[in-house]
Design a protein around this motif. Structure first.
Motif, PDB file in Angstrom:
ATOM      1  N   PRO A  23      25.190 -11.706  27.139  1.00  0.00           N
ATOM      2  CA  PRO A  23      24.643 -10.015  26.973  1.00  0.00           C
ATOM      3  C   PRO A  23      23.753 -11.501  26.049  1.00  0.00           C
ATOM      4  N   LEU A  24      22.739 -10.095  25.280  1.00  0.00           N
ATOM      5  CA  LEU A  24      21.654 -10.158  24.819  1.00  0.00           C
ATOM      6  C   LEU A  24      22.167 -10.392  23.127  1.00  0.00           C
ATOM      7  N   PRO A  25      22.618 -11.339  22.541  1.00  0.00           N
ATOM      8  CA  PRO A  25      22.868 -11.975  21.062  1.00  0.00           C
ATOM      9  C   PRO A  25      23.046 -10.357  20.055  1.00  0.00           C
ATOM     10  N   LEU A  26      21.649  -9.790  20.001  1.00  0.00           N
ATOM     11  CA  LEU A  26      21.988  -9.205  18.799  1.00  0.00           C
ATOM     12  C   LEU A  26      21.488  -7.599  18.873  1.00  0.00           C
ATOM     13  N   GLN A  27      20.842  -7.686  20.823  1.00  0.00           N
ATOM     14  CA  GLN A  27      21.007  -5.731  21.305  1.00  0.00           C
ATOM     15  C   GLN A  27      22.292  -5.339  20.198  1.00  0.00           C
ATOM     16  N   ASP A  28      21.581  -4.084  19.952  1.00  0.00           N
ATOM     17  CA  ASP A  28      22.264  -2.726  18.933  1.00  0.00           C
ATOM     18  C   ASP A  28      22.968  -3.928  17.949  1.00  0.00           C
ATOM     19  N   ALA A  29      22.320  -4.537  17.426  1.00  0.00           N
ATOM     20  CA  ALA A  29      23.520  -4.940  16.547  1.00  0.00           C
ATOM     21  C   ALA A  29      23.039  -4.478  14.851  1.00  0.00           C
ATOM     22  N   VAL A  30      23.347  -3.500  14.490  1.00  0.00           N
ATOM     23  CA  VAL A  30      23.462  -3.035  12.966  1.00  0.00           C
ATOM     24  C   VAL A  30      23.521  -4.305  11.633  1.00  0.00           C
ATOM     25  N   ILE A  31      22.947  -4.250  10.723  1.00  0.00           N
ATOM     26  CA  ILE A  31      22.271  -5.686   9.479  1.00  0.00           C
ATOM     27  C   ILE A  31      22.571  -5.118   8.630  1.00  0.00           C
ATOM     28  N   THR A  32      23.817  -5.916   7.686  1.00  0.00           N
ATOM     29  CA  THR A  32      23.662  -5.976   6.475  1.00  0.00           C
ATOM     30  C   THR A  32      23.432  -6.987   5.726  1.00  0.00           C
ATOM     31  N   ALA A  33      22.432  -7.015   4.337  1.00  0.00           N
ATOM     32  CA  ALA A  33      21.782  -7.883   3.747  1.00  0.00           C
ATOM     33  C   ALA A  33      22.458  -8.410   2.708  1.00  0.00           C
ATOM     34  N   THR A  34      21.776  -9.395   1.925  1.00  0.00           N
ATOM     35  CA  THR A  34      21.984  -9.536   1.025  1.00  0.00           C
ATOM     36  C   THR A  34      21.521 -10.930   0.399  1.00  0.00           C
ATOM     37  N   PRO A  39      22.868  -6.393  -3.261  1.00  0.00           N
ATOM     38  CA  PRO A  39      22.613  -5.663  -1.628  1.00  0.00           C
ATOM     39  C   PRO A  39      21.185  -5.213  -2.067  1.00  0.00           C
ATOM     40  N   ASP A  40      20.819  -5.444  -3.673  1.00  0.00           N
ATOM     41  CA  ASP A  40      19.716  -4.293  -3.960  1.00  0.00           C
ATOM     42  C   ASP A  40      18.713  -5.241  -4.199  1.00  0.00           C
ATOM     43  N   THR A  41      18.451  -5.808  -3.394  1.00  0.00           N
ATOM     44  CA  THR A  41      16.840  -7.062  -3.324  1.00  0.00           C
ATOM     45  C   THR A  41      16.177  -6.752  -2.298  1.00  0.00           C
ATOM     46  N   ILE A  42      16.979  -6.776  -1.601  1.00  0.00           N
ATOM     47  CA  ILE A  42      16.517  -6.982   0.027  1.00  0.00           C
ATOM     48  C   ILE A  42      16.841  -5.239   0.610  1.00  0.00           C
ATOM     49  N   VAL A  43      15.399  -4.981   1.117  1.00  0.00           N
ATOM     50  CA  VAL A  43      15.290  -3.541   2.101  1.00  0.00           C
ATOM     51  C   VAL A  43      15.094  -3.467   3.684  1.00  0.00           C
ATOM     52  N   PRO A  53      19.785   3.208  -2.492  1.00  0.00           N
ATOM     53  CA  PRO A  53      21.741   2.729  -2.284  1.00  0.00           C
ATOM     54  C   PRO A  53      21.427   2.609  -0.329  1.00  0.00           C
ATOM     55  N   GLY A  54      21.914   1.717  -0.371  1.00  0.00           N
ATOM     56  CA  GLY A  54      21.908   1.528   1.755  1.00  0.00           C
ATOM     57  C   GLY A  54      21.126   1.371   1.922  1.00  0.00           C
ATOM     58  N   SER A  55      20.022   0.999   0.984  1.00  0.00           N
ATOM     59  CA  SER A  55      18.550   0.121   2.507  1.00  0.00           C
ATOM     60  C   SER A  55      18.762  -0.989   2.592  1.00  0.00           C
ATOM     61  N   ASN A  56      19.962  -1.951   2.156  1.00  0.00           N
ATOM     62  CA  ASN A  56      19.930  -3.106   2.848  1.00  0.00           C
ATOM     63  C   ASN A  56      20.683  -3.218   4.407  1.00  0.00           C
ATOM     64  N   ILE A  57      20.510  -2.279   4.649  1.00  0.00           N
ATOM     65  CA  ILE A  57      21.292  -1.739   6.079  1.00  0.00           C
ATOM     66  C   ILE A  57      20.470  -1.542   7.143  1.00  0.00           C
ATOM     67  N   THR A  58      20.263  -1.803   8.471  1.00  0.00           N
ATOM     68  CA  THR A  58      19.769  -1.491   9.283  1.00  0.00           C
ATOM     69  C   THR A  58      19.742  -1.770   9.928  1.00  0.00           C
ATOM     70  N   ALA A  59      19.243  -0.868  11.427  1.00  0.00           N
ATOM     71  CA  ALA A  59      19.986  -1.148  13.141  1.00  0.00           C
ATOM     72  C   ALA A  59      18.676  -2.036  13.392  1.00  0.00           C
ATOM     73  N   GLY A  64      10.727  -3.782  18.838  1.00  0.00           N
ATOM     74  CA  GLY A  64      10.520  -4.875  18.153  1.00  0.00           C
ATOM     75  C   GLY A  64       9.315  -5.377  18.070  1.00  0.00           C
ATOM     76  N   THR A  65       8.879  -4.224  17.636  1.00  0.00           N
ATOM     77  CA  THR A  65       6.983  -4.326  16.763  1.00  0.00           C
ATOM     78  C   THR A  65       7.380  -4.897  15.371  1.00  0.00           C
ATOM     79  N   GLY A  66       8.198  -5.342  14.409  1.00  0.00           N
ATOM     80  CA  GLY A  66       8.423  -5.573  13.422  1.00  0.00           C
ATOM     81  C   GLY A  66       9.191  -6.130  13.038  1.00  0.00           C
ATOM     82  N   VAL A  67       9.257  -6.001  11.455  1.00  0.00           N
ATOM     83  CA  VAL A  67       9.699  -6.906  10.561  1.00  0.00           C
ATOM     84  C   VAL A  67      11.563  -5.534  10.477  1.00  0.00           C
ATOM     85  N   GLU A  68      12.534  -6.373  10.685  1.00  0.00           N
ATOM     86  CA  GLU A  68      14.089  -5.564  10.020  1.00  0.00           C
ATOM     87  C   GLU A  68      14.054  -5.653   8.846  1.00  0.00           C
ATOM     88  N   PHE A  69      13.614  -5.985   7.752  1.00  0.00           N
ATOM     89  CA  PHE A  69      13.947  -6.043   6.579  1.00  0.00           C
ATOM     90  C   PHE A  69      12.961  -7.181   6.350  1.00  0.00           C
TER      91      PHE A  69
END
Length: 189
Positions: A23-34, A39-43, A53-59, A64-69
């Motif tokens: 499978p594609l390794p990250l297809q349909d991934a939801v990512i939580t970042a710090t 968690p408050d220093t990444i959006v 609140p929760g802005s450190n989580i994104t699908a 594929g046109t831009g950055v996720e974080f």
């Protein structure tokens, strides 16, 4: 001759099942970042890069046109691709400091991540430290010992374990059954 044709067909069916297994390794991934453990220093893109609140989580961005974080200080951008390609971009010239990022994919991956390979780091000074989490669902990137020119980037590839698709597994089982039937028929003759 008939046996050779049957074995060739079975081999082709088995090869088709294996070729379509990853499978594609990250297809349909939801990512939580710090960033530096917070968690408050990444959006994330899903929150239009606004600190809330929760802005450190994104699908994963399906276009594929831009950055996720973006780091909240706007120093770094992280662009994940469904194929597992990750590009880290510096928005400014960056001197060494504490820059530690953690990305957790939780249970949204089709298969655990198995490899994290740095493809290009020619735009930076120093060496980033890349590591996989123990369960294959998270990655850590430590950029603390690096220097960056404005808009410099690094590119890495995340790979996942191959997991057969249901259709591929059925094809493989059908091929094995045909091979077994052909061998039994040959023994009887």
């Amino acid at each position: 001759m008939r046996k050779t044709i049957m074995e060739t067909l079975v081999a082709a069916v088995l090869a088709t099942g294996i070729a379509h297994a990853a499978p594609l390794p990250l297809q349909d991934a939801v990512i939580t970042a710090t960033y530096n453990g917070s968690p408050d220093t990444i959006v994330g893109l899903d929150h239009l890069f606004q600190p809330e609140p929760g802005s450190n989580i994104t699908a994963l961005d399906p276009t594929g046109t831009g950055v996720e974080f973006l780091s909240a200080d706007a120093m770094f951008g992280f662009d994940f691709d469904a194929s597992g390609l990750l590009t880290v971009i510096a928005n400014n010239a960056i001197t060494p400091g504490t820059y530690q990022f953690h990305f957790d994919f939780g249970s949204t991956l089709a298969a655990p991540l198995t490899a994290f390979n740095l493809l290009d780091a020619s735009g930076i000074g120093g060496s980033p430290i890349l590591s996989l989490g123990a369960n294959g669902t998270s990655i850590d990137i430590d950029l603390s010992g690096t220097t960056w020119t404005e808009f410099a980037s690094i590119t890495t590839q995340l790979d996942a374990a191959a997991v057969p698709e249901p259709g591929s597994a059925a094809l493989m089982l059908g091929g094995l059954a045909a091979l077994t039937a052909g061998r039994r028929r040959t023994r009887r003759n």
